[in-house]
Write an enzyme that holds these catalytic residues in place. Structure first.
Site, short mmCIF file in Angstrom:
data_model
loop_
_atom_site.label_atom_id
_atom_site.label_comp_id
_atom_site.label_asym_id
_atom_site.label_seq_id
_atom_site.Cartn_x
_atom_site.Cartn_y
_atom_site.Cartn_z
N TYR A 17 -14.13 -9.52 17.39
CA TYR A 17 -13.97 -10.69 16.51
C TYR A 17 -13.83 -11.96 17.37
O TYR A 17 -14.49 -12.96 17.11
CB TYR A 17 -12.74 -10.51 15.62
CG TYR A 17 -12.51 -11.64 14.65
CD1 TYR A 17 -13.07 -11.61 13.38
CD2 TYR A 17 -11.73 -12.73 15.00
CE1 TYR A 17 -12.86 -12.64 12.48
CE2 TYR A 17 -11.52 -13.77 14.11
CZ TYR A 17 -12.08 -13.72 12.85
OH TYR A 17 -11.87 -14.75 11.97
N HIS A 21 -16.55 -15.25 17.77
CA HIS A 21 -16.18 -16.65 17.51
C HIS A 21 -16.31 -17.51 18.77
O HIS A 21 -16.54 -18.71 18.66
CB HIS A 21 -14.79 -16.73 16.89
CG HIS A 21 -14.81 -16.42 15.43
ND1 HIS A 21 -14.83 -15.12 14.96
CD2 HIS A 21 -14.87 -17.23 14.35
CE1 HIS A 21 -14.89 -15.15 13.64
NE2 HIS A 21 -14.92 -16.41 13.25
N TYR A 40 -11.34 -26.78 12.13
CA TYR A 40 -11.25 -25.40 11.66
C TYR A 40 -10.54 -24.58 12.74
O TYR A 40 -10.95 -24.59 13.90
CB TYR A 40 -12.66 -24.87 11.42
CG TYR A 40 -12.76 -23.65 10.52
CD1 TYR A 40 -11.80 -22.66 10.49
CD2 TYR A 40 -13.87 -23.48 9.72
CE1 TYR A 40 -11.91 -21.56 9.67
CE2 TYR A 40 -14.02 -22.38 8.90
CZ TYR A 40 -13.04 -21.42 8.89
OH TYR A 40 -13.17 -20.31 8.08
N TRP A 75 -23.81 -14.82 8.41
CA TRP A 75 -22.63 -14.74 9.28
C TRP A 75 -21.66 -13.68 8.74
O TRP A 75 -21.15 -12.86 9.49
CB TRP A 75 -21.95 -16.10 9.39
CG TRP A 75 -20.68 -16.07 10.18
CD1 TRP A 75 -19.40 -16.10 9.68
CD2 TRP A 75 -20.53 -16.00 11.60
NE1 TRP A 75 -18.48 -16.04 10.69
CE2 TRP A 75 -19.16 -15.98 11.89
CE3 TRP A 75 -21.43 -15.94 12.65
CZ2 TRP A 75 -18.66 -15.91 13.18
CZ3 TRP A 75 -20.94 -15.87 13.96
CH2 TRP A 75 -19.57 -15.85 14.21
#
Length: 104
Positions: A17, A21, A40, A75
């Protein structure tokens, strides 16, 4: 306006993960920015593997429009192996969080 929500990472998926990113698609960041999304951030609670996300966007953010974007769905499909998703799609399960305090 500030938005915040939580999601759930699957056991054993933390590194993948994080890697995804760190290599986020430039066209995805442009899409998010085109909707007015900024600042974000995603945090991980390591024991529970709960993810906490927040961002700033206009109060009239078209969340449903963003969810329908082909790139957003692509995504989500690429991330579905690493997090809990809704039963009928690859969209991550998420719970909206209510702001309780903000110091500016």
């Amino acid at each position: 306006m500030r938005y915040a929500f939580s999601m759930q990472l699957k056991v054993g998926c933390k590194e993948k993960y994080l890697q995804r990113h760190q290599q986020i698609w430039p066209e995805l960041t442009e899409l998010l920015k085109s909707y007015g999304i900024a600042n974000y951030q995603i945090y991980l609670q390591p024991q529970s593997l709960q993810l906490f996300a927040s961002f700033e966007a206009p109060a009239d953010l078209d969340q449903e429009g963003l969810k329908q974007e082909h790139l957003m769905q692509k995504w989500w499909t690429s991330m579905a192996p690493y997090m809990l998703t809704k039963a009928d799609s690859d969209e991550p399960q998420s719970s909206e969080l209510s702001e309780m305090f903000f110091l500016n």
